[in-house]
Design a protein around this motif. Structure first.
Motif, PDB file in Angstrom:
ATOM      1  N   LEU A   6       0.815  -1.208   0.000  1.00 41.21           N
ATOM      2  CA  LEU A   6       0.000   0.000   0.000  1.00 41.21           C
ATOM      3  C   LEU A   6       0.856   1.270   0.000  1.00 41.21           C
ATOM      4  CD1 LEU A   6      -2.769  -0.999   2.567  1.00 41.21           C
ATOM      5  CD2 LEU A   6      -2.992  -0.860   0.083  1.00 41.21           C
ATOM      6  N   ASP A   7       2.164   1.117   0.203  1.00 40.53           N
ATOM      7  CA  ASP A   7       3.055   2.275   0.206  1.00 40.53           C
ATOM      8  C   ASP A   7       3.255   2.802  -1.212  1.00 40.53           C
ATOM      9  OD1 ASP A   7       3.277   1.771   2.873  1.00 40.53           O
ATOM     10  OD2 ASP A   7       5.346   1.040   2.798  1.00 40.53           O
ATOM     11  N   ARG A   8       3.556   4.096  -1.305  1.00 42.07           N
ATOM     12  CA  ARG A   8       3.860   4.719  -2.594  1.00 42.07           C
ATOM     13  C   ARG A   8       5.263   5.299  -2.542  1.00 42.07           C
ATOM     14  NH1 ARG A   8      -0.146   9.140  -3.283  1.00 42.07           N
ATOM     15  NH2 ARG A   8      -0.350   8.999  -1.030  1.00 42.07           N
ATOM     16  N   LEU A   9       6.049   4.979  -3.546  1.00 43.41           N
ATOM     17  CA  LEU A   9       7.432   5.436  -3.629  1.00 43.41           C
ATOM     18  C   LEU A   9       7.618   6.303  -4.872  1.00 43.41           C
ATOM     19  CD1 LEU A   9       9.238   2.023  -2.968  1.00 43.41           C
ATOM     20  CD2 LEU A   9       8.590   3.740  -1.267  1.00 43.41           C
ATOM     21  N   THR A  10       8.437   7.341  -4.732  1.00 45.83           N
ATOM     22  CA  THR A  10       8.869   8.136  -5.882  1.00 45.83           C
ATOM     23  C   THR A  10      10.385   8.179  -5.878  1.00 45.83           C
ATOM     24  OG1 THR A  10       6.880   9.525  -5.833  1.00 45.83           O
ATOM     25  CG2 THR A  10       8.780  10.370  -7.031  1.00 45.83           C
ATOM     26  N   LEU A  11      10.977   7.756  -6.971  1.00 48.41           N
ATOM     27  CA  LEU A  11      12.435   7.756  -7.114  1.00 48.41           C
ATOM     28  C   LEU A  11      12.814   8.828  -8.126  1.00 48.41           C
ATOM     29  CD1 LEU A  11      15.128   6.175  -6.396  1.00 48.41           C
ATOM     30  CD2 LEU A  11      14.764   4.980  -8.568  1.00 48.41           C
ATOM     31  N   PHE A  12      13.623   9.789  -7.689  1.00 46.67           N
ATOM     32  CA  PHE A  12      14.114  10.849  -8.568  1.00 46.67           C
ATOM     33  C   PHE A  12      15.576  10.576  -8.860  1.00 46.67           C
ATOM     34  CE2 PHE A  12      16.193  15.074  -9.005  1.00 46.67           C
ATOM     35  CZ  PHE A  12      15.559  15.493 -10.166  1.00 46.67           C
ATOM     36  N   ILE A  13      15.916  10.424 -10.137  1.00 42.98           N
ATOM     37  CA  ILE A  13      17.308  10.131 -10.482  1.00 42.98           C
ATOM     38  C   ILE A  13      17.926  11.321 -11.203  1.00 42.98           C
ATOM     39  CG2 ILE A  13      16.851   7.653 -10.553  1.00 42.98           C
ATOM     40  CD1 ILE A  13      17.173   7.833 -13.617  1.00 42.98           C
ATOM     41  N   HIS A  14      19.172  11.597 -10.856  1.00 43.93           N
ATOM     42  CA  HIS A  14      19.875  12.808 -11.266  1.00 43.93           C
ATOM     43  C   HIS A  14      21.360  12.463 -11.338  1.00 43.93           C
ATOM     44  CE1 HIS A  14      21.819  16.737 -10.513  1.00 43.93           C
ATOM     45  NE2 HIS A  14      20.712  17.301 -10.928  1.00 43.93           N
ATOM     46  N   GLN A  16      23.851  13.762 -10.074  1.00 44.44           N
ATOM     47  CA  GLN A  16      24.594  14.018  -8.843  1.00 44.44           C
ATOM     48  C   GLN A  16      23.943  13.442  -7.593  1.00 44.44           C
ATOM     49  OE1 GLN A  16      25.335  18.233  -8.610  1.00 44.44           O
ATOM     50  NE2 GLN A  16      26.381  18.300 -10.571  1.00 44.44           N
ATOM     51  N   ARG A  17      22.661  13.120  -7.665  1.00 41.43           N
ATOM     52  CA  ARG A  17      21.977  12.603  -6.486  1.00 41.43           C
ATOM     53  C   ARG A  17      20.781  11.754  -6.912  1.00 41.43           C
ATOM     54  NH1 ARG A  17      19.973  17.468  -7.707  1.00 41.43           N
ATOM     55  NH2 ARG A  17      17.747  17.866  -7.389  1.00 41.43           N
ATOM     56  N   VAL A  18      20.419  10.826  -6.047  1.00 38.81           N
ATOM     57  CA  VAL A  18      19.209  10.032  -6.236  1.00 38.81           C
ATOM     58  C   VAL A  18      18.391  10.169  -4.958  1.00 38.81           C
ATOM     59  CG1 VAL A  18      18.273   7.718  -6.580  1.00 38.81           C
ATOM     60  CG2 VAL A  18      20.322   8.424  -7.818  1.00 38.81           C
ATOM     61  N   VAL A  19      17.105  10.445  -5.111  1.00 36.39           N
ATOM     62  CA  VAL A  19      16.228  10.677  -3.963  1.00 36.39           C
ATOM     63  C   VAL A  19      15.086   9.669  -4.005  1.00 36.39           C
ATOM     64  CG1 VAL A  19      14.773  12.346  -2.744  1.00 36.39           C
ATOM     65  CG2 VAL A  19      16.777  13.143  -4.026  1.00 36.39           C
ATOM     66  N   LEU A  20      14.856   8.997  -2.880  1.00 31.28           N
ATOM     67  CA  LEU A  20      13.734   8.071  -2.755  1.00 31.28           C
ATOM     68  C   LEU A  20      12.772   8.633  -1.718  1.00 31.28           C
ATOM     69  CD1 LEU A  20      12.407   5.368  -3.516  1.00 31.28           C
ATOM     70  CD2 LEU A  20      13.680   4.323  -1.621  1.00 31.28           C
ATOM     71  N   GLU A  21      11.570   8.980  -2.167  1.00 30.22           N
ATOM     72  CA  GLU A  21      10.542   9.517  -1.277  1.00 30.22           C
ATOM     73  C   GLU A  21       9.509   8.432  -1.012  1.00 30.22           C
ATOM     74  OE1 GLU A  21       9.082  12.925  -3.347  1.00 30.22           O
ATOM     75  OE2 GLU A  21      10.897  14.104  -2.989  1.00 30.22           O
ATOM     76  N   ARG A  22       9.155   8.277   0.265  1.00 35.00           N
ATOM     77  CA  ARG A  22       8.186   7.261   0.675  1.00 35.00           C
ATOM     78  C   ARG A  22       6.931   7.917   1.223  1.00 35.00           C
ATOM     79  NH1 ARG A  22      13.061   4.935   2.400  1.00 35.00           N
ATOM     80  NH2 ARG A  22      13.380   2.741   1.824  1.00 35.00           N
ATOM     81  N   GLN A  23       5.786   7.462   0.761  1.00 37.51           N
ATOM     82  CA  GLN A  23       4.505   7.833   1.339  1.00 37.51           C
ATOM     83  C   GLN A  23       3.874   6.541   1.847  1.00 37.51           C
ATOM     84  OE1 GLN A  23       2.856  11.013   1.800  1.00 37.51           O
ATOM     85  NE2 GLN A  23       1.861   9.546   3.162  1.00 37.51           N
ATOM     86  N   PRO A  24       4.100   6.208   3.130  1.00 36.48           N
ATOM     87  CA  PRO A  24       3.622   4.919   3.635  1.00 36.48           C
ATOM     88  C   PRO A  24       2.111   4.906   3.825  1.00 36.48           C
ATOM     89  CG  PRO A  24       4.603   6.184   5.410  1.00 36.48           C
ATOM     90  CD  PRO A  24       4.812   6.986   4.155  1.00 36.48           C
ATOM     91  N   ARG A  26       0.685   3.976   6.479  1.00 37.19           N
ATOM     92  CA  ARG A  26       0.523   4.600   7.788  1.00 37.19           C
ATOM     93  C   ARG A  26       1.806   5.346   8.136  1.00 37.19           C
ATOM     94  NH1 ARG A  26      -2.100  -0.207  11.566  1.00 37.19           N
ATOM     95  NH2 ARG A  26      -4.218  -0.146  10.700  1.00 37.19           N
ATOM     96  N   GLY A  27       1.666   6.429   8.877  1.00 35.51           N
ATOM     97  CA  GLY A  27       2.843   7.153   9.323  1.00 35.51           C
ATOM     98  C   GLY A  27       3.209   8.304   8.404  1.00 35.51           C
ATOM     99  N   ALA A  28       4.265   8.998   8.790  1.00 34.43           N
ATOM    100  CA  ALA A  28       4.692  10.200   8.074  1.00 34.43           C
ATOM    101  C   ALA A  28       5.532   9.848   6.854  1.00 34.43           C
ATOM    102  CB  ALA A  28       5.505  11.089   9.017  1.00 34.43           C
ATOM    103  N   PRO A  29       5.482  10.688   5.825  1.00 34.94           N
ATOM    104  CA  PRO A  29       6.355  10.471   4.664  1.00 34.94           C
ATOM    105  C   PRO A  29       7.815  10.665   5.044  1.00 34.94           C
ATOM    106  CG  PRO A  29       5.215  12.577   4.481  1.00 34.94           C
ATOM    107  CD  PRO A  29       4.623  11.874   5.660  1.00 34.94           C
ATOM    108  N   SER A  30       8.700  10.053   4.274  1.00 34.16           N
ATOM    109  CA  SER A  30      10.127  10.170   4.544  1.00 34.16           C
ATOM    110  C   SER A  30      10.883  10.238   3.223  1.00 34.16           C
ATOM    111  CB  SER A  30      10.628   8.981   5.368  1.00 34.16           C
ATOM    112  OG  SER A  30      10.445   7.770   4.655  1.00 34.16           O
ATOM    113  N   SER A  31      12.155  10.600   3.315  1.00 31.44           N
ATOM    114  CA  SER A  31      12.970  10.754   2.117  1.00 31.44           C
ATOM    115  C   SER A  31      14.404  10.340   2.409  1.00 31.44           C
ATOM    116  CB  SER A  31      12.930  12.213   1.644  1.00 31.44           C
ATOM    117  OG  SER A  31      13.760  12.415   0.533  1.00 31.44           O
ATOM    118  N   GLN A  32      15.022   9.658   1.461  1.00 29.21           N
ATOM    119  CA  GLN A  32      16.434   9.296   1.530  1.00 29.21           C
ATOM    120  C   GLN A  32      17.138   9.829   0.293  1.00 29.21           C
ATOM    121  OE1 GLN A  32      15.615   4.875   2.239  1.00 29.21           O
ATOM    122  NE2 GLN A  32      17.670   5.103   3.093  1.00 29.21           N
ATOM    123  N   THR A  33      18.367  10.299   0.488  1.00 31.49           N
ATOM    124  CA  THR A  33      19.156  10.807  -0.629  1.00 31.49           C
ATOM    125  C   THR A  33      20.502  10.098  -0.667  1.00 31.49           C
ATOM    126  OG1 THR A  33      18.117  12.987  -0.489  1.00 31.49           O
ATOM    127  CG2 THR A  33      20.208  12.853  -1.667  1.00 31.49           C
TER     128      THR A  33
END
Length: 255
Positions: A6-14, A16-24, A26-33
């Motif tokens: 049920l989670d939704r992920l968005t992966l941004f690729i660049h 110089q950086r790659v960002v993974l955003e999580r919209q679980p 349940r709970g708060a969204p989070s982001s890893q770079t």
């Protein structure tokens, strides 16, 4: 039972950086770079990007829905002029291949080309991404049993997000070392520039953007400019341009 599907992920690729955003679910969204290492001699520029993306996806729960957005640095665009003789998908794809080949030479052969949805009487956009990069991203998603819903170039995602307020005007997508500018006239894409920026310094970048706007001004009605700035400060434009800052679809908005 895990509810990660049920989670939704968005992966941004660049580059110089790659960002993974999580919209679980349940709970708060989070982001890893993750920072992307420079390519080694003989390595394609997309290979370190793919390695960083694969490492981040290994931290994701299996079964989640995944959307991938590709920075404009890694995309090659071309405008597809409207022609009543070239309305089918195959004909439009042939046109896109020819235009990209004319602009890029043999480098165009490596591209997987996607077309926008055609609209009668209106020009469109074709976008090319290295097919090996796309294949690697799809393989990484399959390995984690993620449901890959879409792979979108950043400009296409930004245009979709702003379509209700951009019937006539400009959308400028700014990122580290890159500037993409799309002009829209009566709801139709009429101008497109996608290239390296000379600087990230706001005052100089403002002059560069203003120069592009002036050069392309005949293709668009009015002076409305939406600016989506990711990881760089948004420039302030003089000369009567009506600028509005919009939130980037992903990848880290500048504070």
């Amino acid at each position: 039972m895990s509810l990660s599907w049920l989670d939704r992920l968005t992966l941004f690729i660049h580059p110089q950086r790659v960002v993974l955003e999580r919209q679980p679910w349940r709970g708060a969204p989070s982001s890893q770079t993750a920072e992307v290492a420079p390519p080694t001699p003989g390595e394609a520029d997309w290979q370190p990007v793919l390695a960083a993306a694969d490492a981040l996806l290994k931290t994701a729960g299996q079964g989640a829905a995944l959307r991938i957005i590709v920075a404009d640095h890694l995309v090659r665009y071309t405008l597809l002029p409207w022609s009543e003789m070239l309305t089918g998908k195959a004909a439009r794809l042939d046109m896109a291949r020819a235009l990209l080949r004319n602009a890029l030479g043999e480098r165009a052969v490596a591209l997987d080309i996607a077309l926008d949805r055609p609209s009668f009487g209106k020009s469109g956009i074709a976008a090319g991404i290295d097919r090996q990069l796309l294949a690697g991203l799809r393989a990484a998603a399959r390995a984690r049993r993620l449901r890959l819903n879409s792979v979108q170039p950043r400009l296409i995602a930004e245009l979709a997000a702003q379509q209700t307020q951009l019937n006539d005007g400009w959308l400028a997508c700014l990122d580290l070392g890159w500037l993409t500018l799309a002009g829209v006239r009566d709801g139709e894409i009429s101008s497109l520039r996608n290239h390296r920026a000379s600087t990230t310094e706001p005052a100089i970048l403002a002059g560069e953007l203003a120069g592009l706007l002036a050069a392309e001004s005949a293709t668009v009605n009015g002076k409305k400019v939406l600016i989506s700035a990711s990881a760089v400060a948004a420039p302030k434009l003089a000369g009567g341009w009506e600028t509005t800052l919009v939130t980037p679809v992903t990848g880290g908005a500048h504070a």
